[in-house]
Scaffold this active site. Structure first.
Site, PDB file in Angstrom:
ATOM      1  N   HIS A 175      -3.390 -19.810 -41.633  1.00  0.00           N
ATOM      2  CA  HIS A 175      -4.014 -19.189 -42.797  1.00  0.00           C
ATOM      3  C   HIS A 175      -4.542 -17.817 -42.390  1.00  0.00           C
ATOM      4  CE1 HIS A 175      -4.811 -22.946 -45.350  1.00  0.00           C
ATOM      5  NE2 HIS A 175      -4.305 -23.432 -44.228  1.00  0.00           N
ATOM      6  N   TYR A 213       1.098 -26.581 -46.261  1.00  0.00           N
ATOM      7  CA  TYR A 213       1.297 -25.308 -46.959  1.00  0.00           C
ATOM      8  C   TYR A 213       2.638 -24.695 -46.567  1.00  0.00           C
ATOM      9  CZ  TYR A 213      -0.907 -23.629 -42.575  1.00  0.00           C
ATOM     10  OH  TYR A 213      -1.257 -23.398 -41.264  1.00  0.00           O
TER      11      TYR A 213
END
Length: 383
Positions: free
Chosen positions: A47, A214
């Site tokens: 991230h 993700y």
């Protein structure tokens, strides 16, 4: 000493590479030493929040990261069994308008490659495994396994949880095994997901384990998951071991069909120990200073471990620009004063594994701007 003071960064992970890139752009005489013979596209995602993307803007790779990465509109938290929404944290356009930069997820190897490409030619040296450190009042001598010796006036230890430089400063001590492992897998996005809720960024929670999922490309053609699963013991002589689809099925038996579909689509999965250290009594001594996992390793449960290393690198560069390098002790104190409290907070929240399980305000984390924060003195003792 002739010419500019020499800065040696040990460890070309994300924090060390960011530091070398930023310091080179600021005009410092810096070299980056990495023990590996080369880098490969390791199977992991990452991230990059606005707090990191503002630093990437300074390095000059923000636009390319935005092209390569996936831009989730929300961070979802979901119940492990029912899939019920526990939290929905706005990202996407909200991150740009509210924090001043994007929030994206990307392949860690692609991110690292972009940062490495931003380094001036010749700055990064491979096959440099540090074996011994000698220092006096004026210089640090770095002895490498290939027989070479390098000298520097400033040495930055960005060499990870098993930092050789941390050991030099504080003595040998193994990191703590937390009793949890992380399974990691990157693979092509399943095409037969049908109506299953493949959110762009989601964390599935139960009482004792989780799975974070993700996309790692803008095309959404590659997906990544990382877990936190209790496991009583770990052989500290191993940095990771192979896992299996069968092990994943057992660890997540009864979980939501989306989780089951991800497990069934997994071609290969590895297993890593989650390690920590207690907050260190010091981050520097003499001409040596630590950053990132070398001084505050943490569980990955906020997706902020690499961000803390990169923020450390940016803050250290900012302080060097302000104070210069002649009084390195004062610069190191100011660095600790302005980083220890935040890093310790992220370390605590990551340990507790509560981050964004409910609809909380993440501004203190995502809204942090290392370049806009007013510098304070004397705060280290309160961290």
């Amino acid at each position: 000493m002739q010419g500019k003071p020499r800065i040696a960064v040990i460890g070309a992970g994300l924090g060390g590479t960011a530091g070398a890139a930023l310091m080179a752009r600021a005009g410092f005489n810096v070299r980056l030493y990495e023990q590996a013979p080369a880098f490969s596209r390791l199977g992991a995602g990452i991230h990059l929040g606005p707090n990191v993307m503002k630093i990437m803007r300074r390095i000059g790779i923000e636009d390319e990261l935005n092209r390569q990465g996936s831009h989730p509109d929300y961070w979802y938290s979901r119940d492990w069994q029912s899939g019920a929404e526990l939290a929905r944290i706005p990202l996407g356009d909200y991150a740009v308008s509210h924090y001043g930069a994007t929030y994206l997820t990307v392949h860690r190897g692609d991110f690292h490659a972009l940062m490495t490409a931003a380094l001036p030619a010749g700055l990064l040296q491979f096959n440099k495994r540090l074996t011994r450190v000698d220092e006096d009042d004026d210089v640090v001598r770095l002895h490498f396994a290939d027989g070479s010796v390098e000298e520097a006036e400033i040495v930055i230890g960005a060499d990870g949880v098993n930092s050789r430089l941390r050991e030099h400063l504080l003595g040998a001590e193994l990191p703590k095994y937390t009793g949890y492992v992380a399974h990691r897998a990157v693979f092509p996005t399943p095409l037969d997901s049908g109506s299953l809720p493949f959110d762009m960024c989601v964390k599935w929670w139960s009482d004792d384990r989780h799975m974070m999922v993700y996309f790692v490309t803008g095309k959404r053609d590659e997906i990544y998951y990382v877990t936190g699963v209790p496991e009583q013991q770990w052989d500290m002589g191993k940095s990771w071991v192979p896992s299996s689809k069968a092990e994943m099925r057992a660890a997540f038996a009864g979980w939501h069909p989306t989780v089951q579909a991800l497990i069934e689509a997994t071609p290969e999965v590895s297993k890593w120990p989650l390690l920590e250290r207690d907050p260190l009594p010091l981050w520097s001594r003499g001409r040596i200073v630590l950053l990132g996992d070398a001084c505050h390793p943490m569980k990955p449960h906020m997706a902020q471990g690499a961000a803390m290393a990169i923020e450390d690198a940016a803050m250290l560069t900012r302080i060097f620009e302000q104070t210069g390098l002649q009084d390195h002790a004062a610069a190191f104190r100011l660095y600790e004063d302005n980083r220890a409290e935040r890093a310790s907070r992220v370390q605590r929240v990551s340990h507790d594994n509560t981050w964004l399980r409910t609809n909380e305000n993440p501004d203190w984390c995502f809204g942090y701007d290392v370049y806009a924060e007013p510098l304070v003195e004397g705060r280290r003792a309160a961290a």
